[in-house]
Design an enzyme around this catalytic site. Sequence first.
Site, short mmCIF file in Angstrom:
data_model
loop_
_atom_site.label_atom_id
_atom_site.label_comp_id
_atom_site.label_asym_id
_atom_site.label_seq_id
_atom_site.Cartn_x
_atom_site.Cartn_y
_atom_site.Cartn_z
NE ARG A 29 -4.25 -1.49 0.20
CZ ARG A 29 -4.33 -2.62 -0.51
NH1 ARG A 29 -3.35 -2.98 -1.31
NH2 ARG A 29 -5.40 -3.38 -0.44
CD GLU B 249 -3.13 2.60 -5.71
OE1 GLU B 249 -2.03 2.63 -5.17
OE2 GLU B 249 -3.79 1.57 -5.88
CG HIS C 140 -3.62 -1.74 -6.78
ND1 HIS C 140 -3.71 -0.97 -5.65
CD2 HIS C 140 -3.69 -3.02 -6.35
CE1 HIS C 140 -3.84 -1.75 -4.59
NE2 HIS C 140 -3.84 -3.01 -4.99
P1 NAI Z 1 -0.72 -11.29 5.65
O1 NAI Z 1 -1.64 -10.83 6.72
O2 NAI Z 1 -0.68 -12.72 5.29
O3 NAI Z 1 0.78 -10.84 6.00
C1 NAI Z 1 1.10 -9.59 6.49
C2 NAI Z 1 2.32 -9.73 7.38
O4 NAI Z 1 2.68 -8.41 7.82
C3 NAI Z 1 2.07 -10.57 8.64
O5 NAI Z 1 3.10 -11.52 8.79
C4 NAI Z 1 2.07 -9.56 9.75
O6 NAI Z 1 2.53 -10.06 11.00
C5 NAI Z 1 3.00 -8.50 9.20
N1 NAI Z 1 2.85 -7.21 9.84
C6 NAI Z 1 1.74 -6.66 10.40
N2 NAI Z 1 2.00 -5.47 10.93
C7 NAI Z 1 3.33 -5.26 10.70
C8 NAI Z 1 4.21 -4.19 11.04
N3 NAI Z 1 3.79 -3.13 11.74
N4 NAI Z 1 5.49 -4.30 10.68
C9 NAI Z 1 5.94 -5.41 10.02
N5 NAI Z 1 5.16 -6.44 9.69
C10 NAI Z 1 3.86 -6.36 10.02
O7 NAI Z 1 -1.10 -10.38 4.38
P2 NAI Z 1 -0.75 -10.68 2.85
O8 NAI Z 1 -1.83 -11.50 2.24
O9 NAI Z 1 0.64 -11.17 2.74
O10 NAI Z 1 -0.88 -9.21 2.21
C11 NAI Z 1 -0.03 -8.15 2.60
C12 NAI Z 1 -0.55 -6.85 2.02
O11 NAI Z 1 -0.39 -6.85 0.61
C13 NAI Z 1 -2.07 -6.62 2.21
O12 NAI Z 1 -2.34 -6.03 3.48
C14 NAI Z 1 -2.43 -5.71 1.08
O13 NAI Z 1 -2.39 -4.36 1.48
C15 NAI Z 1 -1.32 -5.95 0.04
N6 NAI Z 1 -1.89 -6.55 -1.17
C16 NAI Z 1 -1.67 -5.93 -2.38
C17 NAI Z 1 -2.17 -6.46 -3.55
C18 NAI Z 1 -1.94 -5.81 -4.88
O14 NAI Z 1 -2.59 -6.16 -5.86
N7 NAI Z 1 -1.00 -4.87 -5.01
C19 NAI Z 1 -2.97 -7.68 -3.54
C20 NAI Z 1 -3.10 -8.30 -2.23
C21 NAI Z 1 -2.58 -7.73 -1.09
#
Ligand code: NAI
Length: 334
Positions: A233, A262, A301
């Site tokens: 993000r 965006e 995106h």
């Molecule tokens: P997830 O929940 O599986 O993994 C997120 C990780 O970040 C977790 O291990 C969590 O402990 C960690 N985390 C949480 N707060 C944190 C902090 N303050 N500092 C460091 N690490 C922290 O989520 P996932 O599925 O891996 O997705 C991650 C992000 O990717 C989503 O939140 C979304 O915003 C973004 N995304 C973007 C997409 C795109 O098309 N560009 C598509 C899907 C997701």
Amino acid sequence: MLKINFYEVTPTDKRFLNKALRGRFQLGFFPEPLTAKNVATARNADIVSVFIYSVLDKGTLSKLPRLRCVATRSTGFNHIDLKYAAAKKITVCNVPYYGENTVAEHTFGLILALSRNIHKAYVRTVRNNFSPEGLEGWDIKGKNLGVIGAGGIGSHVIKIAKGFGMNVIAYDVRRNHFLEEVLGFRYVALDELLGKSDIISLHCPYNKTTHHLINMKNIGLVKKGALFINTARAGLIETEALHYALESGIFGGAGLDVFEGEDLVKEENQMLTRNVSVEHLKAVLEKNILLNRENVIMTPHIAFDSVEAVERILQTTVDNISSFATGSPANLVR
Ligand code: NAI
């Protein structure tokens, strides 16, 4: 019969959702996002299903008295005021898993394009210029990859990186030592990650704690010339810090699937035909400054957007809606 309005739907989404839900629910489809401007279209909806450009803040949600459920067709949910939704007893569900490999593959698309100058070569060759001068790249094998957020997507990125022979370090607020051992990476503090990584890739959620995780205060810690990849993000990095790092050479390049404004720049071609806000102009200007740099690649995106991932998103959304309707909601976001 419950009424569901789907926003931000493509013709493919509409075909899939119609086939899966017609006859059981009353369906409405809208290609545009649901925002304060068109909130009246959702007045009679019991359920709304949106993607990330809809703005379900207090202002919008408060105008939807019938609304019982928001089924976002995304993993991220920072476009929804969860606190207000909870107070109004509106169920919010998301699609927690659908594209870990998909986003991870796009991440490497951006890394490889930048490390091997593929974007520059493309621009050159479409103009029929086949000179290799200035296109020498660098190997990612043996380089340090710093993954911020080693969750679903981050751990797929780590797996792919190991296949390329990279050394991986990760920063995460929750450490999973089993994962660390199995995938062969090392958890470090954020400052150490910034200082040691040749490539920094963001994969944590955007929220109050992660807002401007990389900012003007810590940008100076980044290893000079590191590549910066953001498929998570925009708000995770302070825009000023991003521009400063590119301008000063702290970042040797950036691959951005997400960037500030965006949603606004999508409507850039309509700017001359209607009133334009300062925020809108700023977003377009910032985007153009980034685009003018040879070492920046932007994608609109689309990291999640593969045939397989979109099918998984739609199927989970259909399941979420069916579960909600039968009184046992799934994939709740709180
Ligand atoms: P997830 O929940 O599986 O993994 C997120 C990780 O970040 C977790 O291990 C969590 O402990 C960690 N985390 C949480 N707060 C944190 C902090 N303050 N500092 C460091 N690490 C922290 O989520 P996932 O599925 O891996 O997705 C991650 C992000 O990717 C989503 O939140 C979304 O915003 C973004 N995304 C973007 C997409 C795109 O098309 N560009 C598509 C899907 C997701």
